[in-house]
Design a protein around this motif. Structure first.
Motif, PDB file in Angstrom:
ATOM      1  N   LEU A 137      32.872  42.330  41.245  1.00 15.20           N
ATOM      2  CA  LEU A 137      32.071  42.698  42.409  1.00 15.20           C
ATOM      3  C   LEU A 137      31.403  41.439  42.978  1.00 15.20           C
ATOM      4  CD1 LEU A 137      30.265  45.921  41.094  1.00 15.20           C
ATOM      5  CD2 LEU A 137      32.464  45.746  42.268  1.00 15.20           C
ATOM      6  N   PRO A 138      31.112  41.467  44.280  1.00 10.30           N
ATOM      7  CA  PRO A 138      31.348  42.532  45.256  1.00 10.30           C
ATOM      8  C   PRO A 138      32.839  42.705  45.561  1.00 10.30           C
ATOM      9  CG  PRO A 138      29.870  40.838  46.136  1.00 10.30           C
ATOM     10  CD  PRO A 138      30.387  40.328  44.865  1.00 10.30           C
ATOM     11  N   HIS A 139      33.191  43.907  46.063  1.00 13.07           N
ATOM     12  CA  HIS A 139      34.601  44.246  46.256  1.00 13.07           C
ATOM     13  C   HIS A 139      34.749  45.176  47.441  1.00 13.07           C
ATOM     14  CE1 HIS A 139      38.103  46.944  45.371  1.00 13.07           C
ATOM     15  NE2 HIS A 139      38.687  45.768  45.192  1.00 13.07           N
ATOM     16  N   ASP A 140      35.647  44.817  48.336  1.00 10.36           N
ATOM     17  CA  ASP A 140      35.972  45.686  49.465  1.00 10.36           C
ATOM     18  C   ASP A 140      37.328  46.318  49.188  1.00 10.36           C
ATOM     19  OD1 ASP A 140      36.462  46.947  51.865  1.00 10.36           O
ATOM     20  OD2 ASP A 140      36.715  45.105  53.027  1.00 10.36           O
TER      21      ASP A 140
ATOM     22  N   ARG B 217      31.922  52.371  64.128  1.00  6.29           N
ATOM     23  CA  ARG B 217      32.489  51.798  65.356  1.00  6.29           C
ATOM     24  C   ARG B 217      33.105  50.424  65.131  1.00  6.29           C
ATOM     25  NH1 ARG B 217      29.994  50.191  69.352  1.00  6.29           N
ATOM     26  NH2 ARG B 217      27.909  49.979  68.482  1.00  6.29           N
ATOM     27  N   TRP B 218      33.015  49.905  63.921  1.00 10.44           N
ATOM     28  CA  TRP B 218      33.607  48.625  63.578  1.00 10.44           C
ATOM     29  C   TRP B 218      34.186  48.759  62.172  1.00 10.44           C
ATOM     30  CZ3 TRP B 218      28.452  49.612  64.354  1.00 10.44           C
ATOM     31  CH2 TRP B 218      27.646  49.668  63.207  1.00 10.44           C
ATOM     32  N   TYR B 219      34.832  47.724  61.686  1.00  9.14           N
ATOM     33  CA  TYR B 219      35.381  47.756  60.338  1.00  9.14           C
ATOM     34  C   TYR B 219      34.232  47.752  59.336  1.00  9.14           C
ATOM     35  CZ  TYR B 219      37.663  46.397  56.038  1.00  9.14           C
ATOM     36  OH  TYR B 219      38.088  46.368  54.733  1.00  9.14           O
ATOM     37  N   SER B 220      34.159  48.788  58.546  1.00 11.13           N
ATOM     38  CA  SER B 220      33.045  48.944  57.600  1.00 11.13           C
ATOM     39  C   SER B 220      33.355  48.389  56.225  1.00 11.13           C
ATOM     40  CB  SER B 220      32.682  50.419  57.464  1.00 11.13           C
ATOM     41  OG  SER B 220      33.792  51.140  56.942  1.00 11.13           O
ATOM     42  N   GLY B 221      34.654  48.405  55.851  1.00 17.86           N
ATOM     43  CA  GLY B 221      34.974  48.185  54.458  1.00 17.86           C
ATOM     44  C   GLY B 221      34.621  49.417  53.657  1.00 17.86           C
ATOM     45  N   ALA B 222      34.844  49.358  52.356  1.00 18.16           N
ATOM     46  CA  ALA B 222      34.540  50.513  51.506  1.00 18.16           C
ATOM     47  C   ALA B 222      34.394  50.060  50.057  1.00 18.16           C
ATOM     48  CB  ALA B 222      35.641  51.568  51.608  1.00 18.16           C
ATOM     49  N   GLY B 223      33.671  50.884  49.294  1.00 18.15           N
ATOM     50  CA  GLY B 223      33.471  50.580  47.892  1.00 18.15           C
ATOM     51  C   GLY B 223      32.194  49.798  47.655  1.00 18.15           C
TER      52      GLY B 223
ATOM     53  N   HIS C 115      28.205  41.176  62.611  1.00 21.83           N
ATOM     54  CA  HIS C 115      28.472  42.289  61.703  1.00 21.83           C
ATOM     55  C   HIS C 115      28.460  41.771  60.272  1.00 21.83           C
ATOM     56  CE1 HIS C 115      28.922  45.662  64.284  1.00 21.83           C
ATOM     57  NE2 HIS C 115      29.958  45.201  64.954  1.00 21.83           N
ATOM     58  N   HIS C 116      28.621  42.687  59.328  1.00 25.34           N
ATOM     59  CA  HIS C 116      28.444  42.311  57.919  1.00 25.34           C
ATOM     60  C   HIS C 116      29.713  41.790  57.262  1.00 25.34           C
ATOM     61  CE1 HIS C 116      30.317  46.217  57.595  1.00 25.34           C
ATOM     62  NE2 HIS C 116      30.416  46.115  56.292  1.00 25.34           N
ATOM     63  N   ASP C 117      30.884  41.962  57.892  1.00 25.54           N
ATOM     64  CA  ASP C 117      32.118  41.532  57.232  1.00 25.54           C
ATOM     65  C   ASP C 117      32.257  40.013  57.286  1.00 25.54           C
ATOM     66  OD1 ASP C 117      34.415  40.640  59.276  1.00 25.54           O
ATOM     67  OD2 ASP C 117      33.201  42.169  60.248  1.00 25.54           O
ATOM     68  N   HIS C 118      33.166  39.507  56.457  1.00 26.81           N
ATOM     69  CA  HIS C 118      33.427  38.064  56.394  1.00 26.81           C
ATOM     70  C   HIS C 118      34.869  37.762  56.781  1.00 26.81           C
ATOM     71  CE1 HIS C 118      29.629  36.511  54.971  1.00 26.81           C
ATOM     72  NE2 HIS C 118      29.575  37.430  54.030  1.00 26.81           N
ATOM     73  N   GLY C 119      35.324  38.420  57.826  1.00 21.76           N
ATOM     74  CA  GLY C 119      36.634  38.107  58.355  1.00 21.76           C
ATOM     75  C   GLY C 119      37.740  38.316  57.347  1.00 21.76           C
ATOM     76  N   LEU C 120      38.374  37.238  56.920  1.00 20.22           N
ATOM     77  CA  LEU C 120      39.516  37.320  56.025  1.00 20.22           C
ATOM     78  C   LEU C 120      39.182  38.028  54.715  1.00 20.22           C
ATOM     79  CD1 LEU C 120      40.307  35.096  58.100  1.00 20.22           C
ATOM     80  CD2 LEU C 120      41.475  33.910  56.235  1.00 20.22           C
TER      81      LEU C 120
ATOM     82  N   ASN D 218      30.656  41.200  50.567  1.00 22.27           N
ATOM     83  CA  ASN D 218      29.489  40.346  50.830  1.00 22.27           C
ATOM     84  C   ASN D 218      29.195  39.462  49.625  1.00 22.27           C
ATOM     85  OD1 ASN D 218      27.250  42.196  53.100  1.00 22.27           O
ATOM     86  ND2 ASN D 218      29.286  41.356  53.382  1.00 22.27           N
ATOM     87  N   HIS D 219      30.107  38.544  49.369  1.00 22.21           N
ATOM     88  CA  HIS D 219      29.893  37.579  48.295  1.00 22.21           C
ATOM     89  C   HIS D 219      28.732  36.682  48.701  1.00 22.21           C
ATOM     90  CE1 HIS D 219      30.548  34.266  45.527  1.00 22.21           C
ATOM     91  NE2 HIS D 219      31.430  35.001  44.872  1.00 22.21           N
ATOM     92  N   PRO D 220      27.770  36.445  47.811  1.00 23.38           N
ATOM     93  CA  PRO D 220      26.604  35.629  48.186  1.00 23.38           C
ATOM     94  C   PRO D 220      26.969  34.261  48.746  1.00 23.38           C
ATOM     95  CG  PRO D 220      26.161  36.770  46.133  1.00 23.38           C
ATOM     96  CD  PRO D 220      27.601  37.035  46.466  1.00 23.38           C
ATOM     97  N   PHE D 221      28.032  33.636  48.216  1.00 25.97           N
ATOM     98  CA  PHE D 221      28.430  32.324  48.724  1.00 25.97           C
ATOM     99  C   PHE D 221      28.957  32.432  50.150  1.00 25.97           C
ATOM    100  CE2 PHE D 221      31.436  28.788  49.279  1.00 25.97           C
ATOM    101  CZ  PHE D 221      30.599  27.723  48.987  1.00 25.97           C
ATOM    102  N   ALA D 222      29.712  33.499  50.431  1.00 22.11           N
ATOM    103  CA  ALA D 222      30.212  33.720  51.791  1.00 22.11           C
ATOM    104  C   ALA D 222      29.059  33.990  52.745  1.00 22.11           C
ATOM    105  CB  ALA D 222      31.203  34.876  51.805  1.00 22.11           C
ATOM    106  N   ASP D 223      28.055  34.737  52.276  1.00 25.26           N
ATOM    107  CA  ASP D 223      26.870  34.993  53.097  1.00 25.26           C
ATOM    108  C   ASP D 223      26.173  33.686  53.458  1.00 25.26           C
ATOM    109  OD1 ASP D 223      27.360  37.683  52.935  1.00 25.26           O
ATOM    110  OD2 ASP D 223      25.655  38.166  51.656  1.00 25.26           O
TER     111      ASP D 223
END
Length: 782
Positions: free
Chosen positions: A26-29, A130-136, A265-270, A275-280
């Motif tokens: 985790l985290p995991h989409d 209304r946008w890509y939410s991801g899941a999990g 938005h909250h996603d990190h593209g690729l 929401n990995h803390p390093f990506a954030d």
């Protein structure tokens, strides 16, 4: 208190399907791995990904000696809603996928034995966003072991009382009475220490002479260590005071700051929604380096890692609650649950944000047309009261689309299940589609209609700051007629940056602007894209599209020409230049009101010598001189939006633009130089040394021997990775049929990006091959 990282050794699979569990961290989409298909009900909102339900499991052990402790789990975010079971006993559930949530699991724990946790994440009902939410479980999970006598979670709140001395107020909530110690620390140096007896509620005033104030340029942080009967908690904080009024504007420590904001938005593209803390942290740095000083967390609460990064680097935050209230925008969104849970949700959000100096404002929602009716006004007051009861130091806003409120009052775009089942567009999708067809100007002109004031003034009277989505044509009128109203451009087009900044410098009541969007994002596909046929087979928003294309920074983290334009508008740069790729000049592209230009910052277009194209110069000043290979080929006045446009023939060499003041004094210049024809593949890690808990970002570029990118070089790159897991590999084009989980990827204007999670090795080795050769790189892991 013991805080335990609970993100490793998980497994997951689809719920109620006969399939093996897969090992994950985790985290995991989970949604990002689902197939995309035109028939999937997530539709263009969710980039046509399939919606599913998932089961996550983990075995864990808690020693017998911990049996007198409470066991609390914190889930920072699980989408869409979820239930948690420990040893087959249900211990909690959460309805809002963007809310952090605490679960007391003590009664279900077997101390001195192995325990089993099971999380069910529900996301099969689509569309729900209304946008890509991801899941999990897309944000981190923590386990807290608390003694019976303990400091409450989120029970330490630090408030700045005075910035002159300075003075802070430390409030501490404990489970019972007892001995309490409070220390303020700067690294290993103690600035203050107090000991007292608490009855469960303590307020301590602390003077900190010579303490450094937190600001954008010097984001100084201190630590507050609190010990209660052996239970120790440490929180970081900054000393700063914010004020906000129509006379002085928005101020930090008494100095006016114009908010140069971006919505994200909250996603990190690729990576998807992971929401990995390093990506954030990486994203905050990208936005800060681009020139933004503020983020609007569209349209849900920000992650903790993002807030910590904003504190660290000096980025301001407007934390937003929700995209809807009680009127649906999609069939299975949060509208049916919000009324029941808003008080709990907002309490969690404000408690999360309270000690973060970067958080300057709360937003109740986005484009909620409920704000045009009495029931909505009553709800606004209740929600604002919840926030103010916890935090009276920050203003409250709401992003209201002025024309949407009017059209909604007239009966246009109102949600109903029947309309959705018939395929009709409703809510924000209806209005955005209308804007896409008629152009961005129609939304701005609509904000000036007489009926708009009637449908917005009561909501704005409730807010401390009036959030205007696409209302720039109304700013001057409302500043004049509502002299006490504070206005924030809560959502704007990047093409309005010059006009906004000029007005904001003159009118303190206009405190800032939040462009849509700071970085591109998945879902809402094609809404902000101007792609040519070479990259987009179909201009309709079909399943080949994966992202909106709305970012001033692309999916890989690269600043686009629109960001260059905004930097000039904000007076960070004096002049920048971009060019429509020569082979695409006057070619059709996908339509968008949110995209200002598809120009790129390059003058390398081999094979198109003598062909015409358009050069765009963004400049401060009075006029611009364009010089090609030392010959002045044109001069033009800078228009009111800070732009000059030239149509010229492509000729390799040096293209230079110089801007001049009205009295013909040179201000600055910018140059684009043609690269060589020889093209090779370059591997460029963003960092050559990373920690075990970080991610490796590696950019691949087709370049000449001097490192100049050849944007017309195109071809698949194949990767071989040792010492890590390839999490994602792809390019920034919003149209992408392949996705991001193959070991090969096409390029977009000569570039692609790989994201790798390190294994337990001390080095990551990457080998890339393509038609333009091969390249290798390595990254140390420590």
């Amino acid at each position: 208190m013991k805080k335990v990282d609970f993100n490793h050794c998980w497994q997951y699979k689809h719920l109620n399907k006969e399939e093996p569990f897969q090992d994950i961290v985790l985290p995991h989409d989970a949604m990002i791995y689902e197939p995309r298909h035109q028939s999937n009900p997530s539709s263009r909102h969710g980039a046509y990904f399939a919606g599913e339900d998932y089961e996550y499991i983990k075995e864990f052990f808690i020693e017998e000696k911990e049996k007198d402790n409470l066991v609390i789990f914190e889930f920072e975010g699980v989408y869409q809603h979820y239930e948690v079971f420990i040893n087959d006993q249900k211990v909690g559930e959460c309805a809002y996928g963007y809310s952090n949530f605490y679960i007391d699991a003590t009664s279900a724990i077997r101390f001195g034995e192995h325990n089993h946790i099971r999380v069910i994440a529900y996301n099969a009902k689509q569309p729900n966003s209304r946008w890509y939410s991801g899941a999990g479980i897309y944000r981190p999970v923590l386990m807290y072991l608390l003694p019976l006598k303990h400091i409450l979670l989120d029970g330490i709140k630090i408030k700045t009382i005075d910035t002159n001395k300075p003075i802070i107020e430390v409030n501490v909530l404990t489970s019972t009475s007892g001995k309490l110690q409070i220390s303020i620390e700067d690294g290993s140096h103690s600035l203050a220490h107090y000991e007292t007896h608490t009855n469960g509620i303590t307020k301590q005033i602390i003077v900190l002479p010579n303490a450094i104030l937190w600001s954008l340029d010097q984001p100084k942080l201190y630590h507050c260590k609190v010990i209660f009967e052996g239970d120790e908690h440490v929180v970081s904080f900054g000393i700063r005071k914010i004020t906000c009024d129509a006379t002085n504007g928005f101020c930090i420590n008494g100095e006016r700051v114009i908010l140069l904001g971006s919505c994200i938005h909250h996603d990190h593209g690729l990576l998807g929604a992971m929401n990995h803390p390093f990506a954030d942290e990486r994203r905050i740095l990208l936005l800060k380096e681009a020139g933004f000083n503020c983020i609007r967390s569209a349209h849900n609460p920000f992650s903790k890692a993002s807030l910590e990064a904003c504190d660290k680097y000096g980025m301001l935050v407007i934390d937003e609650y929700a995209d809807m209230w009680y009127i649906h925008k999609t069939q299975y969104d949060y509208a049916n649950q919000l009324i029941s849970f808003y008080e709990k949700d907002l309490t969690l959000m404000v408690n999360k944000d309270y000690n973060h100096p970067s958080v300057i404002m709360y937003s109740l929602g986005n484009e909620v047309t409920e704000s045009s009716e009495k029931r909505g006004w009553d709800l606004m007051k209740k929600m604002k009261n919840v926030i103010n009861s916890i935090d009276d130091t920050r203003p409250v806003t709401c992003g209201i689309n002025l024309i949407f409120n009017l059209l909604n009052a007239l009966g246009f775009g109102i949600y109903s299940d029947k309309k959705v089942q018939k395929g009709q567009k409703v809510g924000s999708e209806f209005f955005n589609d209308l804007t896409g067809r008629l152009g961005g100007k129609i939304m701005k002109l609509g904000a000036r209609l007489p009926g708009v004031n009637k449908q917005t003034k009561k909501a704005y009277a409730i807010c401390d700051v009036a959030g205007y989505n696409y209302g720039i044509f109304r700013y001057k009128h409302d500043i004049k007629h509502y002299p006490k109203r504070v206005i924030l451009g809560s959502e704007t087009f990047c093409s309005d940056a010059f006009a906004f900044y000029r007005l904001a410098k003159k009118k303190p009541a206009l405190i800032g602007d939040c462009v849509w969007a700071g970085q591109d994002y998945l879902g809402e596909v094609a809404i902000g894209s101007q792609e040519y046929r070479d990259y987009a087979k179909d201009f309709r928003p079909v399943s080949g599209w994966i992202s909106a294309g709305s970012g001033r920074i692309d999916l890989t983290g690269k600043q686009l020409s629109e960001m260059a334009y905004m930097r000039v508008a904000y007076e960070i740069d004096q002049i920048r230049m971009a060019v429509i790729p020569v082979p695409f000049y006057r070619q059709p592209h996908s339509p968008s009101a949110w995209k200002m230009t598809p120009a790129i910052e390059s003058w390398t277009f081999h094979g198109y010598e003598g062909k015409k194209t358009k050069v765009e110069v963004y400049a401060q000043g009075h006029y611009v001189e364009l010089i090609l290979n030392n010959k002045i080929i044109a001069k033009k006045r800078v228009n009111k939006n800070g732009c000059c446009y030239f149509v010229i023939e492509y000729e390799p060499g040096e293209l230079k633009a110089i801007n001049y003041s009205k009295d013909k004094k040179m201000i600055a210049s910018t140059t684009l130089v043609t690269g060589g024809k020889e093209t090779t593949l370059l591997s460029l890690p963003e960092k050559y040394s990373i920690k075990q808990n970080e991610l490796a970002y590696v950019r691949f570029q087709y370049v000449d021997p001097n490192g100049t990118i050849n944007p017309l070089a195109r071809g698949k790159i194949s990767l071989d990775v040792e010492g890590g897991t390839l999490l994602a590999f792809g390019h920034a084009c919003p149209y992408n049929e392949d996705g991001y989980h193959l070991t090969s990827s096409d390029t977009y204007y000569g570039e692609a990006l790989a994201i790798i999670r390190p294994s337990d090795k001390n080095i990551i080795k990457i080998k890339a091959t393509s038609a333009f050769g091969s390249t290798s790189s390595s990254i140390k892991v420590h």
